[in-house]
Design a protein around this motif. Structure first.
Motif, PDB file in Angstrom:
ATOM      1  N   ASP A  39     -19.299 -22.465  -1.470  1.00 49.21           N
ATOM      2  CA  ASP A  39     -17.907 -22.601  -1.052  1.00 49.21           C
ATOM      3  C   ASP A  39     -17.712 -21.802   0.237  1.00 49.21           C
ATOM      4  OD1 ASP A  39     -17.806 -19.933  -1.868  1.00 49.21           O
ATOM      5  OD2 ASP A  39     -16.430 -20.278  -3.538  1.00 49.21           O
ATOM      6  N   SER A 128     -10.263 -19.641  -1.104  1.00 50.35           N
ATOM      7  CA  SER A 128      -9.639 -19.925  -2.403  1.00 50.35           C
ATOM      8  C   SER A 128     -10.247 -19.056  -3.502  1.00 50.35           C
ATOM      9  CB  SER A 128      -9.773 -21.407  -2.747  1.00 50.35           C
ATOM     10  OG  SER A 128     -11.106 -21.812  -2.601  1.00 50.35           O
ATOM     11  N   SER A 129     -11.439 -18.495  -3.278  1.00 57.47           N
ATOM     12  CA  SER A 129     -12.042 -17.688  -4.343  1.00 57.47           C
ATOM     13  C   SER A 129     -11.611 -16.225  -4.325  1.00 57.47           C
ATOM     14  CB  SER A 129     -13.569 -17.808  -4.352  1.00 57.47           C
ATOM     15  OG  SER A 129     -14.102 -17.403  -3.137  1.00 57.47           O
ATOM     16  N   ASN A 130     -11.023 -15.748  -3.236  1.00 60.33           N
ATOM     17  CA  ASN A 130     -10.594 -14.337  -3.261  1.00 60.33           C
ATOM     18  C   ASN A 130      -9.136 -14.141  -2.841  1.00 60.33           C
ATOM     19  OD1 ASN A 130     -10.668 -14.634  -0.518  1.00 60.33           O
ATOM     20  ND2 ASN A 130     -12.441 -13.325  -0.173  1.00 60.33           N
ATOM     21  N   HIS A 197      -8.774 -27.646  -7.998  1.00 61.86           N
ATOM     22  CA  HIS A 197      -8.772 -26.734  -6.855  1.00 61.86           C
ATOM     23  C   HIS A 197      -7.321 -26.323  -6.560  1.00 61.86           C
ATOM     24  CE1 HIS A 197      -9.616 -25.135  -2.865  1.00 61.86           C
ATOM     25  NE2 HIS A 197     -10.892 -25.141  -3.220  1.00 61.86           N
ATOM     26  N   LEU A 212      -9.805 -23.286  -9.684  1.00 62.08           N
ATOM     27  CA  LEU A 212     -10.994 -22.603  -9.155  1.00 62.08           C
ATOM     28  C   LEU A 212     -11.365 -23.106  -7.775  1.00 62.08           C
ATOM     29  CD1 LEU A 212     -13.019 -23.108 -12.453  1.00 62.08           C
ATOM     30  CD2 LEU A 212     -12.285 -20.868 -11.617  1.00 62.08           C
ATOM     31  N   SER A 213     -12.005 -22.235  -7.005  1.00 64.78           N
ATOM     32  CA  SER A 213     -12.632 -22.669  -5.753  1.00 64.78           C
ATOM     33  C   SER A 213     -13.816 -23.559  -6.126  1.00 64.78           C
ATOM     34  CB  SER A 213     -13.144 -21.448  -4.978  1.00 64.78           C
ATOM     35  OG  SER A 213     -14.254 -20.887  -5.661  1.00 64.78           O
ATOM     36  N   GLY A 216     -16.327 -21.428  -7.682  1.00 64.20           N
ATOM     37  CA  GLY A 216     -15.852 -21.044  -9.014  1.00 64.20           C
ATOM     38  C   GLY A 216     -16.091 -22.167 -10.019  1.00 64.20           C
ATOM     39  N   PRO A 303     -15.213 -12.049  -4.938  1.00 64.37           N
ATOM     40  CA  PRO A 303     -14.534 -13.211  -5.503  1.00 64.37           C
ATOM     41  C   PRO A 303     -14.498 -13.174  -7.031  1.00 64.37           C
ATOM     42  CG  PRO A 303     -16.761 -13.803  -4.907  1.00 64.37           C
ATOM     43  CD  PRO A 303     -16.575 -12.358  -4.515  1.00 64.37           C
ATOM     44  N   THR A 304     -13.457 -13.768  -7.622  1.00 61.12           N
ATOM     45  CA  THR A 304     -13.469 -13.984  -9.071  1.00 61.12           C
ATOM     46  C   THR A 304     -13.106 -15.434  -9.390  1.00 61.12           C
ATOM     47  OG1 THR A 304     -11.161 -13.349  -9.260  1.00 61.12           O
ATOM     48  CG2 THR A 304     -12.776 -11.619  -9.677  1.00 61.12           C
ATOM     49  N   GLY A 305     -12.591 -16.168  -8.401  1.00 56.61           N
ATOM     50  CA  GLY A 305     -12.094 -17.534  -8.673  1.00 56.61           C
ATOM     51  C   GLY A 305     -13.100 -18.612  -8.442  1.00 56.61           C
TER      52      GLY A 305
END
Ligand code: 13P
Ligand code: SF4
Length: 305
Positions: A39, A128-130, A197, A212-213, A216, A303-305
């Motif tokens: 990503d 989008s993930s962070n 997304h 989620l990304s 993710g 990141p977590t997503g």
């Protein structure tokens, strides 16, 4: 024919000391030839840490530009120079500058889907993930301008409770997906988990089990005990989801969920790119330095997503 092209790409890659990075929305053949797929955040990290002299970026302009901002000493090539992101083009430095003048105390958070000039006017970049962690890390009570994706911005507001001034940009590909598409898919594939997304519209986000990304989604699908998934994003990611999880089922939300720009690169173009060292991405040094500061703040957050 394809095998011959792949052989030539591998040979030239060695000669040029090049690495091929590909976004999860690229066509399958391009993802398969890449040294790394991921990503926007994963690709940025790869671009900043690779030891290669040349980066062939299979994605869209803002991604290749981000690689150049992070690795200015490297040659960054985009195999198709017209591969842009319509959402990134929905804001320019002039209009962001005007908004900043009207809100002089606000912090600016820009989605990575922006030009180098817009990043240079921003305090923080995010993907989008962070995005959630970045916004949560900002001082409480401080006004925030978020550009350019209104959908991702709304999602952050919903999750963090932080009020933000949102730019009215959006992704044309994700905007095409409707609540009815999700309802139809759920009927057809009962029991499947809906992964979407955050660039999707609210009516679609509200139907999702997980937001989620693309990175993710890959992590979630690998770890989840569920066997089937309705994938609410650009269809290119289905290739890697299936490859990494052959025992699970993945259903694309709609055949129309295609980003035409992401599909402009193919194996021939990757080969020509390495042969001719085209199309080189350049960023003016003063802009690069300021954009880099916003990206560096982003890369500090996991990141977590
Ligand atoms: P991510 O792969 O970072 O989730 O971004 C999706 C996208 O639309 C990139 O243009
Ligand atoms: Fe831009 Fe949307 Fe295409 Fe991503 S999928 S490059 S956000 S238009």
């Amino acid at each position: 024919m394809t095998q011959a092209i792949i052989k030539k790409i591998r040979h030239l890659k060695k000669q040029r000391n090049a690495v091929i990075l590909a976004h999860n929305y690229q066509i399958g053949e391009v993802q398969d030839i890449a040294d790394f797929t991921g990503d926007s955040l994963g690709l940025s990290i790869q671009a900043s840490t690779t030891g290669a002299e040349t980066i062939v970026f299979c994605g869209v302009q803002f991604m290749a530009e981000t690689a150049k901002i992070l690795s200015p000493q490297k040659t960054v090539l985009l195999p198709e120079k017209t591969a842009g992101c319509p959402m990134a083009d929905m804001i320019d430095a002039g209009s962001l500058g005007e908004l900043k003048k009207r809100r002089p105390d606000a912090l600016v958070v820009c989605y990575v889907n922006t030009t180098a000039q817009v990043k240079a006017l921003s305090d923080y970049c995010c993907t989008s993930s962070n995005a959630l962690q970045i916004v949560e890390s900002l001082p409480a009570g401080r006004e925030i301008i978020f550009v350019p994706d209104r959908n991702l911005g709304e999602y952050i507001v919903e999750r963090t409770g932080r009020q933000m001034i949102l730019w009215p940009g959006y992704c044309l590909t994700h905007a095409r997906i409707t609540q009815a598409d999700v309802a139809d898919a759920k009927k057809k594939h009962s029991g499947a988990i809906v992964i979407a997304h955050p660039e999707c519209r609210k009516e679609v986000r509200d139907c999702a089990d997980e937001l989620l990304s693309t990175g993710g989604m890959l992590r979630f699908a690998a770890q989840s005990s569920h066997r089937s998934f309705i994938v609410v994003t650009e269809i290119g990611i289905i290739h890697t989801l299936k490859k990494q999880n052959p025992q699970k089922q993945f259903f694309p939300i709609a055949d129309s969920a295609i980003c035409g720009n992401m599909k402009k690169i193919n194996l021939e173009k990757v080969l020509w790119s390495l042969e001719d060292m085209q199309y080189e991405i350049l960023v003016a040094e003063d802009v690069r330095k300021r954009a880099r500061a916003a990206l560096d703040r982003m890369l500090e957050v996991l990141p977590t997503g």
